[in-house]
Write a protein that holds these residues in place. Structure first.
Motif, mmCIF file in Angstrom:
data_model
loop_
_atom_site.group_PDB
_atom_site.id
_atom_site.type_symbol
_atom_site.label_atom_id
_atom_site.label_comp_id
_atom_site.label_asym_id
_atom_site.label_seq_id
_atom_site.Cartn_x
_atom_site.Cartn_y
_atom_site.Cartn_z
ATOM 1 N N LYS A 53 14.618 52.199 39.019
ATOM 2 C CA LYS A 53 15.622 53.257 39.172
ATOM 3 C C LYS A 53 16.090 53.322 40.627
ATOM 4 O O LYS A 53 17.285 53.420 40.901
ATOM 5 N N ALA A 54 15.156 53.228 41.540
ATOM 6 C CA ALA A 54 15.514 53.233 42.964
ATOM 7 C C ALA A 54 16.357 52.001 43.300
ATOM 8 O O ALA A 54 17.363 52.104 44.021
ATOM 9 N N ASP A 55 15.999 50.851 42.748
ATOM 10 C CA ASP A 55 16.766 49.626 42.990
ATOM 11 C C ASP A 55 18.189 49.750 42.467
ATOM 12 O O ASP A 55 19.140 49.338 43.129
ATOM 13 N N ARG A 56 18.341 50.322 41.253
ATOM 14 C CA ARG A 56 19.677 50.480 40.679
ATOM 15 C C ARG A 56 20.526 51.411 41.538
ATOM 16 O O ARG A 56 21.720 51.186 41.712
ATOM 17 N N GLY A 57 19.923 52.467 42.075
ATOM 18 C CA GLY A 57 20.659 53.369 42.951
ATOM 19 C C GLY A 57 21.164 52.663 44.197
ATOM 20 O O GLY A 57 22.308 52.854 44.613
ATOM 21 N N ILE A 58 20.327 51.825 44.765
ATOM 22 C CA ILE A 58 20.733 51.052 45.947
ATOM 23 C C ILE A 58 21.858 50.097 45.584
ATOM 24 O O ILE A 58 22.859 49.979 46.304
ATOM 25 N N ASP A 59 21.725 49.399 44.445
ATOM 26 C CA ASP A 59 22.764 48.470 43.996
ATOM 27 C C ASP A 59 24.089 49.186 43.772
ATOM 28 O O ASP A 59 25.157 48.663 44.126
ATOM 29 N N GLN A 60 24.039 50.385 43.186
ATOM 30 C CA GLN A 60 25.266 51.146 42.952
ATOM 31 C C GLN A 60 25.920 51.555 44.262
ATOM 32 O O GLN A 60 27.141 51.504 44.395
ATOM 33 N N ARG A 88 13.067 42.379 36.909
ATOM 34 C CA ARG A 88 12.176 43.045 37.860
ATOM 35 C C ARG A 88 11.263 44.039 37.127
ATOM 36 O O ARG A 88 10.075 44.112 37.406
ATOM 37 N N TYR A 89 11.816 44.779 36.173
ATOM 38 C CA TYR A 89 11.029 45.716 35.377
ATOM 39 C C TYR A 89 9.887 44.973 34.686
ATOM 40 O O TYR A 89 8.727 45.383 34.760
ATOM 41 N N ASP A 90 10.217 43.876 34.015
ATOM 42 C CA ASP A 90 9.200 43.090 33.303
ATOM 43 C C ASP A 90 8.139 42.559 34.264
ATOM 44 O O ASP A 90 6.947 42.556 33.946
ATOM 45 N N ASP A 91 8.572 42.103 35.442
ATOM 46 C CA ASP A 91 7.628 41.577 36.437
ATOM 47 C C ASP A 91 6.675 42.666 36.941
ATOM 48 O O ASP A 91 5.483 42.426 37.122
#
Length: 105
Positions: A53-60, A88-91
């Motif tokens: 979720k944090a990664d998606r926020g940064i990407d957005q 990344r989630y799966d990893d």
């Protein structure tokens, strides 16, 4: 334009298929009940959700400052970003379960 949309849809389908087959198998640890395994998996999935979720926020935020994607199409980059987020989630889940001592069968 239709050609680009078609190529994008095909690419997403192929990437989605790879992701689907990668999720196979069950987690196992000798002497551990299925309830404990389920509980540990839930904890690992919660951690993975929080991190991605944090990664998606940064990407957005990055995408908002760039306007369009690398191919001139913001949808093309969002598809790849979605795939990377899923991977990344799966990893994260796999690393977490392995840290608990589980192996995937």
């Amino acid at each position: 334009m239709m050609r680009r949309i078609f190529a994008f849809a095909v690419t997403l389908s192929l990437l989605g298929g790879c992701s689907y087959f990668d999720r196979g198998g069950n987690w196992f640890q000798s002497g551990v009940s299925s309830e404990k395994t389920h509980s540990d998996l839930g904890a690992c999935e919660a951690e993975a959700r929080a991190q991605t979720k944090a990664d998606r926020g940064i990407d957005q935020d990055i995408a908002a400052t760039q306007g369009t994607g690398a191919f001139g199409d913001p949808l093309a980059d969002s598809g790849m970003s979605g795939y990377q987020s899923s991977k990344r989630y799966d990893d994260i889940v796999a690393e977490c379960m392995q840290a608990f001592g589980y192996v995937r069968q």
